[in-house]
Scaffold this motif. Structure first.
Motif, PDB file in Angstrom:
ATOM      1  N   ARG A  71      88.081  44.667  17.267  1.00 40.26           N
ATOM      2  CA  ARG A  71      87.451  44.921  18.553  1.00 40.26           C
ATOM      3  C   ARG A  71      87.305  46.441  18.740  1.00 40.26           C
ATOM      4  O   ARG A  71      88.028  47.220  18.115  1.00 40.26           O
ATOM      5  N   PRO A  72      86.405  46.888  19.624  1.00 40.08           N
ATOM      6  CA  PRO A  72      86.395  48.315  19.960  1.00 40.08           C
ATOM      7  C   PRO A  72      87.792  48.742  20.399  1.00 40.08           C
ATOM      8  O   PRO A  72      88.476  48.016  21.124  1.00 40.08           O
ATOM      9  N   THR A  73      88.207  49.914  19.943  1.00 36.52           N
ATOM     10  CA  THR A  73      89.596  50.334  20.146  1.00 36.52           C
ATOM     11  C   THR A  73      89.665  51.765  20.643  1.00 36.52           C
ATOM     12  O   THR A  73      88.972  52.648  20.128  1.00 36.52           O
ATOM     13  N   VAL A  74      90.491  51.975  21.656  1.00 32.15           N
ATOM     14  CA  VAL A  74      90.765  53.318  22.161  1.00 32.15           C
ATOM     15  C   VAL A  74      92.274  53.555  22.092  1.00 32.15           C
ATOM     16  O   VAL A  74      93.054  52.615  21.966  1.00 32.15           O
ATOM     17  N   VAL A  75      92.649  54.801  22.178  1.00 28.95           N
ATOM     18  CA  VAL A  75      94.060  55.183  22.127  1.00 28.95           C
ATOM     19  C   VAL A  75      94.471  55.683  23.498  1.00 28.95           C
ATOM     20  O   VAL A  75      93.733  56.419  24.158  1.00 28.95           O
ATOM     21  N   MET A  76      95.655  55.257  23.948  1.00 29.71           N
ATOM     22  CA  MET A  76      96.245  55.792  25.168  1.00 29.71           C
ATOM     23  C   MET A  76      97.443  56.635  24.764  1.00 29.71           C
ATOM     24  O   MET A  76      98.321  56.183  24.042  1.00 29.71           O
ATOM     25  N   THR A  77      97.459  57.893  25.223  1.00 28.81           N
ATOM     26  CA  THR A  77      98.555  58.780  24.865  1.00 28.81           C
ATOM     27  C   THR A  77      98.871  59.712  26.014  1.00 28.81           C
ATOM     28  O   THR A  77      98.109  59.824  26.986  1.00 28.81           O
ATOM     29  N   TYR A  78     100.009  60.364  25.885  1.00 30.29           N
ATOM     30  CA  TYR A  78     100.395  61.447  26.791  1.00 30.29           C
ATOM     31  C   TYR A  78     100.098  62.780  26.101  1.00 30.29           C
ATOM     32  O   TYR A  78      99.857  62.831  24.878  1.00 30.29           O
ATOM     33  N   TRP A  79     100.137  63.844  26.902  1.00 32.01           N
ATOM     34  CA  TRP A  79      99.804  65.155  26.358  1.00 32.01           C
ATOM     35  C   TRP A  79     100.829  65.641  25.338  1.00 32.01           C
ATOM     36  O   TRP A  79     100.469  66.309  24.368  1.00 32.01           O
ATOM     37  N   GLU A  80     102.095  65.307  25.502  1.00 34.58           N
ATOM     38  CA  GLU A  80     103.113  65.849  24.608  1.00 34.58           C
ATOM     39  C   GLU A  80     102.829  65.561  23.133  1.00 34.58           C
ATOM     40  O   GLU A  80     102.893  66.487  22.312  1.00 34.58           O
ATOM     41  N   PRO A  81     102.506  64.320  22.747  1.00 40.51           N
ATOM     42  CA  PRO A  81     102.152  64.110  21.337  1.00 40.51           C
ATOM     43  C   PRO A  81     100.900  64.869  20.911  1.00 40.51           C
ATOM     44  O   PRO A  81     100.813  65.329  19.768  1.00 40.51           O
ATOM     45  N   VAL A  82      99.942  65.007  21.815  1.00 38.91           N
ATOM     46  CA  VAL A  82      98.730  65.762  21.488  1.00 38.91           C
ATOM     47  C   VAL A  82      99.088  67.222  21.242  1.00 38.91           C
ATOM     48  O   VAL A  82      98.639  67.842  20.269  1.00 38.91           O
ATOM     49  N   ARG A  83      99.907  67.769  22.115  1.00 39.64           N
ATOM     50  CA  ARG A  83     100.339  69.170  21.949  1.00 39.64           C
ATOM     51  C   ARG A  83     101.110  69.358  20.660  1.00 39.64           C
ATOM     52  O   ARG A  83     100.889  70.320  19.914  1.00 39.64           O
ATOM     53  N   ARG A  84     102.023  68.413  20.387  1.00 31.22           N
ATOM     54  CA  ARG A  84     102.899  68.549  19.233  1.00 31.22           C
ATOM     55  C   ARG A  84     102.129  68.466  17.918  1.00 31.22           C
ATOM     56  O   ARG A  84     102.392  69.227  16.977  1.00 31.22           O
ATOM     57  N   HIS A  85     101.191  67.547  17.828  1.00 33.36           N
ATOM     58  CA  HIS A  85     100.451  67.358  16.579  1.00 33.36           C
ATOM     59  C   HIS A  85      99.207  68.228  16.499  1.00 33.36           C
ATOM     60  O   HIS A  85      98.648  68.400  15.410  1.00 33.36           O
ATOM     61  N   GLY A  86      98.772  68.757  17.649  1.00 32.45           N
ATOM     62  CA  GLY A  86      97.565  69.568  17.682  1.00 32.45           C
ATOM     63  C   GLY A  86      96.362  68.750  18.090  1.00 32.45           C
ATOM     64  O   GLY A  86      96.087  67.711  17.467  1.00 32.45           O
ATOM     65  N   PRO A  87      95.642  69.161  19.146  1.00 31.83           N
ATOM     66  CA  PRO A  87      94.502  68.372  19.624  1.00 31.83           C
ATOM     67  C   PRO A  87      93.458  68.100  18.549  1.00 31.83           C
ATOM     68  O   PRO A  87      92.959  66.976  18.428  1.00 31.83           O
ATOM     69  N   GLU A  88      93.144  69.123  17.764  1.00 32.69           N
ATOM     70  CA  GLU A  88      92.094  68.961  16.761  1.00 32.69           C
ATOM     71  C   GLU A  88      92.518  67.981  15.665  1.00 32.69           C
ATOM     72  O   GLU A  88      91.751  67.103  15.264  1.00 32.69           O
ATOM     73  N   ARG A  89      93.760  68.103  15.190  1.00 37.75           N
ATOM     74  CA  ARG A  89      94.244  67.199  14.141  1.00 37.75           C
ATOM     75  C   ARG A  89      94.338  65.778  14.651  1.00 37.75           C
ATOM     76  O   ARG A  89      93.918  64.830  13.969  1.00 37.75           O
ATOM     77  N   LEU A  90      94.913  65.603  15.837  1.00 45.23           N
ATOM     78  CA  LEU A  90      95.088  64.253  16.363  1.00 45.23           C
ATOM     79  C   LEU A  90      93.739  63.585  16.620  1.00 45.23           C
ATOM     80  O   LEU A  90      93.553  62.405  16.290  1.00 45.23           O
ATOM     81  N   ALA A  91      92.791  64.336  17.173  1.00 44.67           N
ATOM     82  CA  ALA A  91      91.466  63.766  17.426  1.00 44.67           C
ATOM     83  C   ALA A  91      90.810  63.322  16.123  1.00 44.67           C
ATOM     84  O   ALA A  91      90.229  62.229  16.040  1.00 44.67           O
ATOM     85  N   ARG A  92      90.915  64.147  15.093  1.00 43.33           N
ATOM     86  CA  ARG A  92      90.300  63.804  13.818  1.00 43.33           C
ATOM     87  C   ARG A  92      90.964  62.579  13.187  1.00 43.33           C
ATOM     88  O   ARG A  92      90.294  61.700  12.636  1.00 43.33           O
ATOM     89  N   LEU A  93      92.299  62.495  13.266  1.00 41.25           N
ATOM     90  CA  LEU A  93      93.012  61.355  12.699  1.00 41.25           C
ATOM     91  C   LEU A  93      92.554  60.043  13.340  1.00 41.25           C
ATOM     92  O   LEU A  93      92.278  59.061  12.638  1.00 41.25           O
ATOM     93  N   PHE A  94      92.471  60.031  14.652  1.00 45.02           N
ATOM     94  CA  PHE A  94      92.090  58.789  15.323  1.00 45.02           C
ATOM     95  C   PHE A  94      90.607  58.476  15.144  1.00 45.02           C
ATOM     96  O   PHE A  94      90.228  57.303  15.038  1.00 45.02           O
ATOM     97  N   ALA A  95      89.785  59.502  15.095  1.00 50.36           N
ATOM     98  CA  ALA A  95      88.364  59.258  14.839  1.00 50.36           C
ATOM     99  C   ALA A  95      88.170  58.659  13.447  1.00 50.36           C
ATOM    100  O   ALA A  95      87.429  57.685  13.271  1.00 50.36           O
ATOM    101  N   ASP A  96      88.858  59.220  12.456  1.00 48.62           N
ATOM    102  CA  ASP A  96      88.749  58.697  11.097  1.00 48.62           C
ATOM    103  C   ASP A  96      89.308  57.283  10.992  1.00 48.62           C
ATOM    104  O   ASP A  96      88.874  56.504  10.135  1.00 48.62           O
TER     105      ASP A  96
END
Length: 246
Positions: A72-97
């Motif tokens: 099914r179409p899938t989205v991710v729900m997260t808090y800012w802390e994991p985004v900050r820790r892993h890096g916005p650019e890296r995390l966005a690319r990982l989930f997009a891929d």
């Protein structure tokens, strides 16, 4: 339908996702586990802590998204802390891929919004935004700025897992306020604890996300999760709410 990543071993998680899809879930919202899920109630917090004990939360979420996105179409729900820790650019690319359609950061700090939106847009992700009902009219344009995909309007002002009554007129009013400042669809969740409540909220919004009732089943009796999903899906797919989604 919301499901926390990493709650079960990979094979079991994939079986559960298959069952939820077959039971009527039209979209998956995969939760990236974090220690401090401040907007969530005890059921989802406990699920996140259990997932964290299993190992890398990010790896688990990427695996879950890869599989869910094939169903099914899938989205991710997260808090800012994991985004900050892993890096916005890296995390966005990982989930997009991995195949995610979007990522919603529920507590996105205003001073980080531009960076996150640039990273997500650059990766081809939509950026839904959770808008608190307490946001004043004057603050709504800024609150929805940069959002794409949809706006998330909680049905309750409590944390997830709230099981009391809902103020449907207040939800209706807030939805109308959001539509006055944005053309994006409005999605609701939080406090939609029964199929009957889902049926009441559905005509007011464009889609409904069910979380805690399904997570409770996944955590305690996974075989019941599909039954719970089916009950909500049936309530949402009635003639009065044909535009809703579970």
């Amino acid at each position: 339908m919301f499901a926390p990543a990493g709650l079960h071993p990979v094979a079991a998680e994939r079986r559960h996702l298959d069952q939820l899809a077959q039971a009527g879930a039209d979209l998956f919202e995969v939760g990236l586990a974090t220690e401090d899920a401040a907007l969530d109630g005890p059921v989802i917090q406990a699920a996140y802590h259990r997932a964290l004990r299993r190992g890398s939360a990010l790896d688990a979420a990427v695996r879950a998204v890869e599989y869910a996105a094939g169903l099914r179409p899938t989205v991710v729900m997260t808090y800012w802390e994991p985004v900050r820790r892993h890096g916005p650019e890296r995390l966005a690319r990982l989930f997009a891929d991995a195949g995610a359609a979007g990522v919603m950061v529920v507590d996105l700090p205003a001073y980080q919004a531009a960076r996150w939106h640039d990273a997500a847009t650059g990766a081809g992700l939509r950026t839904p935004r959770l808008i608190p009902r307490t946001t004043p009219d004057a603050g709504l344009p800024a609150a929805v700025a940069g959002a794409s995909g949809w706006l998330y309007a909680p049905a309750s002002t409590a944390s997830t897992g709230y099981r009391g009554p809902l103020d449907i007129p207040a939800v209706t009013d807030f939805t109308q306020r959001l539509r006055a400042v944005s053309p994006l669809p409005v999605v609701s969740g939080v406090g939609i604890s029964t199929p009957a409540l889902a049926a009441r909220v559905a005509p007011v919004v464009d889609a409904v996300v069910i979380g805690t009732p399904v997570v409770r089943a996944l955590a305690t009796d996974p075989d019941r999760a599909a039954e719970v999903t089916a009950a909500f899906a049936q309530a949402l797919h009635t003639p009065a709410s044909t535009e809703t989604r579970a």
